[in-house]
Scaffold this active site. Sequence first.
Site, mmCIF file in Angstrom:
data_model
loop_
_atom_site.group_PDB
_atom_site.id
_atom_site.type_symbol
_atom_site.label_atom_id
_atom_site.label_comp_id
_atom_site.label_asym_id
_atom_site.label_seq_id
_atom_site.Cartn_x
_atom_site.Cartn_y
_atom_site.Cartn_z
ATOM 1 N N LYS A 205 0.841 -1.200 0.000
ATOM 2 C CA LYS A 205 0.000 0.000 0.000
ATOM 3 C C LYS A 205 0.877 1.251 0.000
ATOM 4 O O LYS A 205 0.706 2.142 -0.805
ATOM 5 C CB LYS A 205 -0.923 -0.032 1.219
ATOM 6 C CG LYS A 205 -1.812 1.181 1.328
ATOM 7 C CD LYS A 205 -2.757 1.085 2.504
ATOM 8 C CE LYS A 205 -3.457 2.420 2.691
ATOM 9 N NZ LYS A 205 -4.389 2.439 3.816
ATOM 10 N N GLU A 211 10.428 -4.709 4.610
ATOM 11 C CA GLU A 211 10.491 -6.108 4.185
ATOM 12 C C GLU A 211 10.218 -6.237 2.687
ATOM 13 O O GLU A 211 10.942 -6.916 1.953
ATOM 14 C CB GLU A 211 9.437 -6.946 4.948
ATOM 15 C CG GLU A 211 9.718 -7.141 6.414
ATOM 16 C CD GLU A 211 9.097 -6.054 7.281
ATOM 17 O OE1 GLU A 211 8.878 -4.924 6.775
ATOM 18 O OE2 GLU A 211 8.843 -6.331 8.464
ATOM 19 N N GLY A 267 -4.852 -1.701 5.093
ATOM 20 C CA GLY A 267 -4.027 -2.833 4.667
ATOM 21 C C GLY A 267 -4.706 -4.172 4.873
ATOM 22 O O GLY A 267 -4.772 -5.001 3.964
ATOM 23 N N ARG A 268 -5.247 -4.396 6.059
ATOM 24 C CA ARG A 268 -5.835 -5.711 6.346
ATOM 25 C C ARG A 268 -7.235 -5.869 5.755
ATOM 26 O O ARG A 268 -7.854 -6.923 5.891
ATOM 27 C CB ARG A 268 -5.853 -5.958 7.857
ATOM 28 C CG ARG A 268 -6.521 -4.866 8.664
ATOM 29 C CD ARG A 268 -6.212 -4.993 10.145
ATOM 30 N NE ARG A 268 -6.681 -3.841 10.904
ATOM 31 C CZ ARG A 268 -6.012 -2.712 11.029
ATOM 32 N NH1 ARG A 268 -4.832 -2.555 10.443
ATOM 33 N NH2 ARG A 268 -6.492 -1.712 11.746
ATOM 34 N N GLU A 353 -4.952 -6.876 14.640
ATOM 35 C CA GLU A 353 -4.452 -5.546 14.298
ATOM 36 C C GLU A 353 -5.592 -4.529 14.367
ATOM 37 O O GLU A 353 -5.373 -3.353 14.624
ATOM 38 C CB GLU A 353 -3.816 -5.554 12.893
ATOM 39 C CG GLU A 353 -2.929 -4.353 12.622
ATOM 40 C CD GLU A 353 -2.048 -4.506 11.384
ATOM 41 O OE1 GLU A 353 -0.847 -4.791 11.518
ATOM 42 O OE2 GLU A 353 -2.567 -4.336 10.280
ATOM 43 N N HIS A 384 -5.301 -33.574 16.970
ATOM 44 C CA HIS A 384 -4.187 -34.394 17.450
ATOM 45 C C HIS A 384 -3.063 -33.534 17.998
ATOM 46 O O HIS A 384 -1.935 -34.001 18.154
ATOM 47 C CB HIS A 384 -3.687 -35.293 16.313
ATOM 48 C CG HIS A 384 -4.740 -36.251 15.871
ATOM 49 N ND1 HIS A 384 -4.900 -37.499 16.431
ATOM 50 C CD2 HIS A 384 -5.734 -36.119 14.961
ATOM 51 C CE1 HIS A 384 -5.938 -38.113 15.868
ATOM 52 N NE2 HIS A 384 -6.459 -37.289 14.975
ATOM 53 N N LYS A 509 9.095 -0.965 14.288
ATOM 54 C CA LYS A 509 9.709 -0.684 12.985
ATOM 55 C C LYS A 509 10.822 0.346 13.147
ATOM 56 O O LYS A 509 11.916 0.198 12.582
ATOM 57 C CB LYS A 509 8.667 -0.115 12.010
ATOM 58 C CG LYS A 509 7.616 -1.085 11.543
ATOM 59 C CD LYS A 509 6.722 -0.411 10.503
ATOM 60 C CE LYS A 509 5.479 -1.216 10.202
ATOM 61 N NZ LYS A 509 4.531 -0.526 9.328
HETATM 62 O O1 F6P Z 1 2.101 -4.145 9.972
HETATM 63 C C1 F6P Z 1 1.631 -2.899 9.666
HETATM 64 C C2 F6P Z 1 1.160 -2.763 8.256
HETATM 65 O O2 F6P Z 1 0.998 -1.412 7.998
HETATM 66 C C3 F6P Z 1 -0.126 -3.530 7.959
HETATM 67 O O3 F6P Z 1 -1.252 -2.881 8.410
HETATM 68 C C4 F6P Z 1 -0.050 -3.666 6.477
HETATM 69 O O4 F6P Z 1 -0.961 -4.596 5.989
HETATM 70 C C5 F6P Z 1 1.401 -4.063 6.329
HETATM 71 O O5 F6P Z 1 2.081 -3.287 7.302
HETATM 72 C C6 F6P Z 1 2.003 -3.863 4.972
HETATM 73 O O6 F6P Z 1 1.972 -2.538 4.568
HETATM 74 P P1 F6P Z 1 2.165 -2.115 3.068
HETATM 75 O O7 F6P Z 1 1.078 -2.703 2.265
HETATM 76 O O8 F6P Z 1 2.134 -0.615 3.062
HETATM 77 O O9 F6P Z 1 3.512 -2.634 2.611
#
Ligand code: F6P
Length: 546
Positions: A205, A211, A267-268, A353, A384, A509
Amino acid sequence: MGVRDSAEWQALAEHHREVGERHLRDLFAEDPGRGTDLTVAAGDLYLDYSKNRLTRETVRLLAALAESVGLRERTEAMFRGEHVNTTEDRAVLHVALRDPATSGLEVDGHDVRQEVHEVLGRMAEFADRVRGGEWTGHTGERIRAVVNIGIGGSDLGPAMAYLALRDSSDRSLTFRFVSNIDPTDLAEATRDLDPATTLFVVASKTFTTQETLTNAREARRWLVEGLGGDGKAVAEHFVAVSTNAEKVAEFGIDTANMFGFWDWVGGRYSFTSAIGLSLMVAIGPEQYRELLDGFHTMDEHFRTAPYEENLPALLGLISLWYVDFFGAQSQAVLPYSQYLARFPAYLQQLCMESNGKSVRSDGSTVDVATGEIVWGEPGTNGQHAFYQLLHQGTVLVPADFLGFAQPNDLARDRDLDGMHDLFLANFLAQPRALAFGRTAEEVAAEGAAPDVVPHRVMPGNRPSNAIVAPKLTPSVLGQLVAAYEHRVFTQGVVWGINSFDQWGVELGKVMANQLAPKLQSESAPEYDADSSTDALVRLLREGRGR
Ligand code: F6P
């Protein structure tokens, strides 16, 4: 005034004192219609909530609570595009992403429906080109593998859904999902792929997530090196999904190959935005539309159904009943479908979240417990592993059991219908054992030695929901996910919290960015964190030979 002081909350507290300790055995014995009446159908989903520690009166009181906190008005405000995400001053309109109407919802000066359908059209065109072999890579070969790079909401939705709908996917294509900054994730995902036939979908987003950008950079290096060092290959092998065109261009992806979405998609909650691109390539635009229609069916049900017959609202309210009145801290989600193996992980972000908050929207501290730890595994595997604790442990874990009458086509084709019946028998048996248990008399009557009897007693009175659908189709998956989205919203409104921000993930972060140079530097860094972290940095540097 917090919700705790409201007459409706107090009525529930009083009611809990009366019914909280009643056993499900007695509740069922007293009310023969319970197993068919305490149910609700919405779309293709059937919810049986009769095996919960509640009565018809509880449901009435919970519905009254929902009305009293203005759930209906809050829902309408969300669907209208008001800025219900107050701390970020944003609309929350994931419901617009699956609305079949193609125009007529103006938000902040834009017709969001028109914009949504414009992007959906581009996605469909792209998906068809990849699936049809018209989108070729740098060497002119057709694409054989799609690697989605994203994390959190930019990974979990498509990754979960790809697995869930694998049986509806194009089996001639390979799909991989890379999320972790652990370098092994990318290395494993690409080790057997050919750069000439691999397409990367970089999904973020913000397009600033450490990452994702790190993985995307490494993927670019792998690709360019694998194609003889020609940087032009990036244009044919990388597309982006983001709200941030500037950052996408900065990364080196042509914005003509970018699929956009908007800040009003959290995001979620972004699974049905362009974040679903890799899934659309997997299952094709037509089935993707069926998925969206499934979501929409549940959106409309949630918006219009009275709360006593409202499937998502009931899921939210019943869970809240356990969190706030029984002190439950977790919620198990137990899909009886191996295809839904990632569903609990998807729900962890969605629920935790969203509602893992201790401050209300107005900045005051909450006066009731919020959120719950969501976890689970597909049955029968979980049986199990951890069901022992569910059956005889000392903590109360409400559980959602998900089951499907029919197996998917792959199992059908292999004539595995009988096996599916055994699977369903387990799906039926576990909630029944949890609810009704087995008394000492029953155990003794079976001939157990007296000293073993207490160990074999099953206390029962352990609550669960059963959610049943005919088959795990794209539409049913959409209905399920939307039901949980609105479950989360229902709880958030009652608790008075903003379910759409996530400030709690920021600090970690920032600290990671401060600590990275200490690990990376060749010379000894400044040890100025805390004594524990400093010692761990030393240890890890030593382990890295530094
Ligand atoms: O973990 C925080 C967060 O902002 C989530 O809400 C989101 O889904 C994720 O990081 C990834 O963010 P982005 O889509 O901006 O890379």
